[in-house]
Design a protein around this motif. Sequence first.
Motif: not given
Length: 329
Positions: A40-54
Motif C-alpha cells: 500500500t502507498i503512503v499518500a500523506g503523513v501527519t505528526a501529532i503530539k501526545g502525552r500517553d503511549a503504550v
Amino acid sequence: MGYGLSSKQLVNLVEGCAQAKAVVPGQAMWTLDGDRTAQTIVAGVTAIKGRDAVEVVTEHAAFVASPDLLLATPEGWTHAADAAGATVAWTYARKLCRERLRIRPGYEFGYFVGATCADGTVGKNYVSLIVNEEDFAARYATALTACTGLPARLEAVIRPSGYLKRDLPGYRVRVVSSYLSDAMRHYVGGDPHHMRQRFPRVVLRDIDTFDGFLDGYIDGDGCRIKGWPGRVIVSANVAFLAEIAPIIGARFTPSTTRASRLCVSNRWASRGTFVAEQHRLDPPESSWVQVREVRPRPALGAKPFTFYSYRLEPHPTFLVNGHLVREPW
C-alpha cells in the motif's frame, strides 16, 4: 490524544525497515490482504503530539504506539490500550522481502509434490531430494524448475546406508526458498514429516496434475508389478494411502505388521473415481499471535511523544514489526 506510532518505532516498508518519523509520501508499505501480503502507498503523513503511549508486547516483538492505534483481531479491530490477552494478526517480518514464486499447476507440479512427499526433505527455507538414482533426481529437478521457475541442478553426494553399513554414491537436488518450503508445509497439513504428512489434496486440481503426483510418489516409494499392468506404493503412513485409495478406485487394507501396500492399476482413470478439487497453490503468509502485555508509557518531563500517522492507498492498514494495524476511523 495522538494517533499512530512513536517517532522511533520501526515500520515495515517495502524497501526495508524505517523509523516512523522517516516515512514520506510515495513510499510503499507492507500490509495484509486476507492471509496474503500486499503493498500500500503512503499518500500523506501527519505528526501529532501526545502525552500517553503504550508498549504492546506480543509473542514475537514489541512496539510503542498511541493507545488508540487499532490492531486486527479475529473479532475485529481493538485499540492498542485494550489489546492485552487478545490474538492479533501477524506475519513473519523477515520473510516480507523474499521472492514470491508463481507456482504453475500441471504434471510437473504434481510430480514435484509427489516425489517430495515420498523421498524429499522440507526445511525451514529449502526443499531437497537425495536419492540413489540419477534419472529420478534429474526428473525431479526438471519438474521443480518447470513448476516454480527456480534453477535446480543435480549434485553428486555420498550418503550413508544403515542397511549395508557403508557409504553409497547418490544425487541431491536442493533449492533454497522459504516460500516453496512454506507452500509444501501448507499442502501436507503443516508437518512435512513422512509419517505425519497428510495427502496433499492440491494435486487434485486436474487429472494431469494427479498423474504427475502418482508418478513422482511411486518413483520414490513404489515400483512396478511384474506380470500385472500396474504399480504398487509402499508406505507406513496408513492415513496417506487411505486417502489415495478412493481417488483411484482401489481397495486398501492396512498392514498390521509392516509397511502397507496400495496397488495402482494402469487403468485406474477409466473407473471414473477421480473428482477434481480446487485448492490454492500459494501458501498463507499470516497467522495469529497473542498479546502478552500492554504497558503504559507516559511521557517523561515536559517533552511529549510525537505520533506519526499515515493516509494510505489502496489499503488503509500497514505492518509494524509484522503486526497488522491501522489508525482509528
